[in-house]
Design a protein around this motif. Structure first.
Motif, short mmCIF file in Angstrom:
data_model
loop_
_atom_site.label_atom_id
_atom_site.label_comp_id
_atom_site.label_asym_id
_atom_site.label_seq_id
_atom_site.Cartn_x
_atom_site.Cartn_y
_atom_site.Cartn_z
N HIS A 143 0.71 -1.28 0.05
CA HIS A 143 0.02 -0.04 0.19
C HIS A 143 0.86 1.41 -0.12
N GLN A 147 0.56 4.24 -2.84
CA GLN A 147 -0.13 5.28 -2.17
C GLN A 147 0.89 6.47 -2.34
N TYR A 153 -6.38 2.97 -4.83
CA TYR A 153 -6.63 1.60 -4.54
C TYR A 153 -8.14 1.14 -4.83
N TYR A 214 -4.52 0.48 -8.42
CA TYR A 214 -4.01 -0.80 -8.12
C TYR A 214 -5.02 -1.59 -7.42
N THR A 215 -5.19 -2.72 -7.49
CA THR A 215 -5.92 -3.59 -6.62
C THR A 215 -5.24 -4.42 -5.67
#
Ligand code: 4AD
Ligand code: MG
Length: 453
Positions: A143, A147, A153, A214-215
């Protein structure tokens, strides 16, 4: 309030009062006192508790067996013993739940295979504590990586009607009884639905609106392959970038893996030390190498050339136009280049429909990142952004364009070159811990014939 053992051990000065809870690893009794090694999983180390005979709770000392749970109150004092800064001088000890002689984690030395049969207790072992603390840290690192670069996200759906990879390895989701193929329109979603194999297609829709996304979530594959690197349920991280080509995609993949290796070195030193000691001595050096050196990049055609000229006997022969087998991938990264290696521009026929067709008409802008010990950790591509070529690609791969109308719409309205990839989170953890079986880096592995726990 209870203090985590990790925090107690990190203290900078003694403390007059501390309360700790944990599970007893070992107990040693002397005439007038007992030593308890207490571990609460917050860190690798256990803390030594010195309990004098006669303190409240000591009357039950015989039941403070390996595996039992206890709460201890006392003072945190400098330890005279070698190798530990602090110990607890107990004022009282409280047995919460004893563990009888059938407790399966008596002492050390269990095989990983045995520990898989007690997956509900194995997090209490040194190896699994280290793996899952590191897995948690790395999830945060994922993350932070995205980020800090302003990727958004996106939580893509777990239930889907489209087969992203076109490999037909999907688990069906249905509420129908009997013949579930007879009338799919009467099923819960009015059509056939599945557990997703990838969030990519839905992810692309968001990239074509929010630029970089992003996933990070679970994905499912009904592949009947019982290997050390395949699970039926695994976690994937899938970034997708608008206005990006294959080059930019390979750059991001490389930067991402480097940053996670760096994070592990900087934030997981104690657990890494354990892996280096008990799993693979070369691990820290390998991770430093990954951080510092650029990855090798090689087109598929050249990789096939290297493999055919290597003189190496492979179980599966190397044929241009076919997928690289795991043994081929590992030869390239472990023996030939001795480096993480990105192979790109694969033959069109062996890759999914969504990849961009190169000018040669025969290859697509696919890329796989291979790392030593594992093989493929990342698979990605620049996407086909030309509407007509996309439809042709669907037909070429025997897909019905009508099923992908919304995906094709992205090319109809304001299409942009875009690219992304999927990183298998478990495979990355295998790479960063040197643990060699995927079943041992996921809390409860789902593999063919196995869904206990
Ligand atoms: O190469 P794959 O199939 O690519 C995709 O799913 C793309 N849609 C990703 C994208 O471009 N957004 O899978 C990506 C990665 C693999 O490189 C591997 O690390 C992991 O997912 N993976 C598995 N991990 C564990 N068990 C399995 N059965 C896996 N299948 C793929
Ligand atoms: Mg792949």
């Amino acid at each position: 309030m209870r203090t985590l053992i990790k925090h107690a051990l990190a203290a900078t000065e003694p403390r007059d009062f501390i309360q700790l809870g944990g599970w007893v690893r070992t107990r040693r009794d002397s005439k007038d006192f007992s030593f308890l090694e207490l571990n609460d999983g917050s860190c690798f180390a256990s803390i030594q508790v010195v309990a004098d005979a006669g303190i409240p709770g000591y009357e039950q000392i015989a039941d403070f067996t390996t595996g039992s749970s206890a709460v201890v109150e006392g003072s945190l004092v400098a330890s005279p013993a070698a190798g530990q800064k602090w110990e607890v001088k107990a004022r009282n000890i409280r047995l919460i739940g004893t563990a009888d002689a059938t407790y399966p984690l008596q002492k050390k030395g269990h095989t990983l295979e045995f520990l898989r049969t007690i997956a509900h207790l194995r997090p209490r072992s040194n190896l699994f504590g280290a793996v899952f603390r590191m897995r948690s840290k790395l999830a945060l690192a994922v993350h932070e990586f995205f980020q800090s670069r302003d990727f958004v996200y996106v939580q893509t759906p777990i239930i889907t009607a489209s087969d992203c990879e076109g490999a037909g390895e999907m688990f069906r989701v249905t509420t129908l009884k009997g013949n579930i193929d007879e009338q799919p329109t009467t099923d819960f979603f009015g059509k056939k639905a599945y557990l997703t194999v990838s969030g990519q297609l839905e992810g692309e829709t968001f990239a074509c609106a929010l630029s970089n996304i992003y996933t990070f979530g679970p994905t499912f594959r009904a592949e009947n392959s019982n290997t050390a690197r395949h699970a039926a349920e695994f976690w994937m991280i899938e970034p997708e970038m608008a206005f990006c080509d294959l080059q930019g995609d390979m750059d991001l993949a490389e930067e991402f893996i480097k940053s996670l290796a760096k994070y592990a070195l900087e934030h997981c030193a104690e657990d890494l030390g354990f892996f280096a000691k008990f799993v693979d001595k070369g691990l820290p050096e390998r991770l430093k190498f990954v951080v510092e050196r650029p990855f090798v990049r090689v087109p598929y055609t050249e990789a096939v050339d290297i493999l055919t000229k290597s003189g190496k006997k492979f179980e599966f022969s190397v044929v241009y136009g076919q997928n690289l087998q795991s043994e081929h991938e590992r030869f390239l990264t472990e023996e030939h280049f001795k480096s993480p290696t990105t192979v790109f521009n694969y033959p069109r026929d062996i890759k999914p429909f969504y990849m961009r067709v190169n000018d040669d008409g025969k290859t697509v802008t696919a890329m796989d990142v291979l790392v030593p010990g594992i093989g493929e950790v990342i698979g990605g591509a620049q996407r086909e952004e030309r509407p007509d070529v996309l439809v042709e690609q669907m037909k070429h791969h025997n897909l019905n364009p009508a099923d992908y109308w919304w995906y094709a719409d992205l090319r109809k309205y304001g299409t942009v070159p875009h690219a992304g990839f999927g990183l298998g989170f478990e495979r990355l953890i295998m790479f960063l811990t040197a643990v060699s079986n995927i079943r041992d880096v996921i809390p409860f592995a789902r593999t063919p014939g196995n869904a206990e726990f």
